[in-house]
Every structure is written in structure tokens, then in C-alpha cells.
Scaffold this motif. Structure first.
Motif, PDB file in Angstrom:
ATOM      1  N   THR A  75       0.997  -1.043  -0.053  1.00  0.00           N
ATOM      2  CA  THR A  75      -0.095  -0.400   0.274  1.00  0.00           C
ATOM      3  C   THR A  75       1.034   0.997   0.034  1.00  0.00           C
ATOM      4  O   THR A  75       2.161   0.906   0.282  1.00  0.00           O
ATOM      5  CB  THR A  75      -0.861  -0.028   1.125  1.00  0.00           C
ATOM      6  OG1 THR A  75       0.253   0.074   2.133  1.00  0.00           O
ATOM      7  CG2 THR A  75      -1.789  -1.002   1.206  1.00  0.00           C
ATOM      8  N   LYS A 110      -1.486   3.360  -3.374  1.00  0.00           N
ATOM      9  CA  LYS A 110      -2.196   2.322  -3.453  1.00  0.00           C
ATOM     10  C   LYS A 110      -3.033   1.404  -2.729  1.00  0.00           C
ATOM     11  O   LYS A 110      -2.512   2.359  -1.893  1.00  0.00           O
ATOM     12  CB  LYS A 110      -0.382   1.827  -3.854  1.00  0.00           C
ATOM     13  CG  LYS A 110      -0.576   0.574  -4.711  1.00  0.00           C
ATOM     14  CD  LYS A 110       1.258  -0.443  -4.271  1.00  0.00           C
ATOM     15  CE  LYS A 110       0.952  -1.606  -4.680  1.00  0.00           C
ATOM     16  NZ  LYS A 110       2.189  -2.274  -4.928  1.00  0.00           N
ATOM     17  N   SER A 111      -4.056   1.465  -3.403  1.00  0.00           N
ATOM     18  CA  SER A 111      -3.469   0.345  -4.006  1.00  0.00           C
ATOM     19  C   SER A 111      -4.610   0.314  -5.316  1.00  0.00           C
ATOM     20  O   SER A 111      -4.761  -0.246  -5.713  1.00  0.00           O
ATOM     21  CB  SER A 111      -4.673  -1.478  -3.310  1.00  0.00           C
ATOM     22  OG  SER A 111      -6.040  -0.732  -2.993  1.00  0.00           O
ATOM     23  N   THR A 114      -1.280   1.316  -9.250  1.00  0.00           N
ATOM     24  CA  THR A 114       0.874   0.971  -8.902  1.00  0.00           C
ATOM     25  C   THR A 114       1.072   2.269  -8.504  1.00  0.00           C
ATOM     26  O   THR A 114       0.934   3.325  -8.781  1.00  0.00           O
ATOM     27  CB  THR A 114       1.510   0.377  -9.924  1.00  0.00           C
ATOM     28  OG1 THR A 114       0.979   1.044 -10.693  1.00  0.00           O
ATOM     29  CG2 THR A 114       0.280  -1.375 -10.137  1.00  0.00           C
TER      30      THR A 114
END
Length: 118
Positions: A75, A110-111, A114
């Protein structure tokens, strides 16, 4: 740098991503963000954007700035870069990097997105 040069990898596009990335790193160092942000870089897109530089219409690339923090790389949160720092980076990139007329800041955590852009 190829992963940060989306689409066709050409000498001029690689040079633009290298130069813009160097400016970002220099300005992060000056602002005291170096070492406080886990990963930061620029990305050059594979399409052009209309702009105006020196009273002349341009058709050049946009560059995206990305700065994230993470503890696990699964994350990541977007770094809250001061607006004045972003303005200075934008001015320098659009003034100093040939072929670039627009700068964007990626706010996607992120998530959802990316860390890299590949």
C-alpha cells in the motif's frame, strides 16, 4: 528509465524524463523532502498536449510527478508536497526541459493505482 517512458522509447523522450527527474530530485532535496519520501520520480506519457511557451503554440509531452510513502510496498500514500514546491518544479520543468509543456501530480494511492506506471 524505460519503465517511466510510457510507449515508444526514443532518445528525446528518455532525455526529457531524465532531465525532469533530475529537477524533481534537486527540488525535493532543497525543500528537505529527500529521505522523507519513500519514492519519487517523473513519468513521460506517449501523447502530446497543446500549450503555449514564449507566445508560441506548442504540441509537447506532459510529465507526471509521483511521490509516495509506504511501509510495506503493498500500500502507499501520496506525499503531501507543499504547493509552492510543486509550482517551482513545474516552472523549472516546463522552462528547462525540451519537449515538455505540462506537469501533472499523481494523487492516486496504492492500492487503487500501482506505485510505478508500467
Amino acid at each position: 528509465m524505460g519503465v517511466r517512458c510510457l510507449g515508444a522509447i526514443t532518445r528525446d523522450r528518455l532525455e526529457a524524463v531524465r532531465e525532469s527527474d533530475a529537477i524533481l530530485r534537486e527540488e525535493f532535496r532543497i525543500a528537505g523532502l529527500e529521505g522523507k519520501v519513500w519514492q519519487y520520480f517523473t513519468v513521460i506519457l506517449d501523447f502530446k498536449s497543446v500549450g503555449v511557451q514564449n507566445n508560441t503554440r506548442t504540441f509537447d509531452w506532459p510529465v507526471i510527478l509521483r511521490a509516495v510513502n509506504t511501509v510495506d510496498a503493498m500500500t502507499a500514500t501520496v506525499e503531501d508536497v507543499p504547493f509552492l514546491v510543486l509550482q517551482k518544479i513545474t516552472y523549472r520543468i516546463t522552462s528547462e526541459v525540451k519537449g515538455v509543456n505540462r506537469v501533472l501530480y499523481d494523487l492516486t494511492p496504492k492500492s487503487t493505482g500501482t506505485i510505478e506506471w508500467e
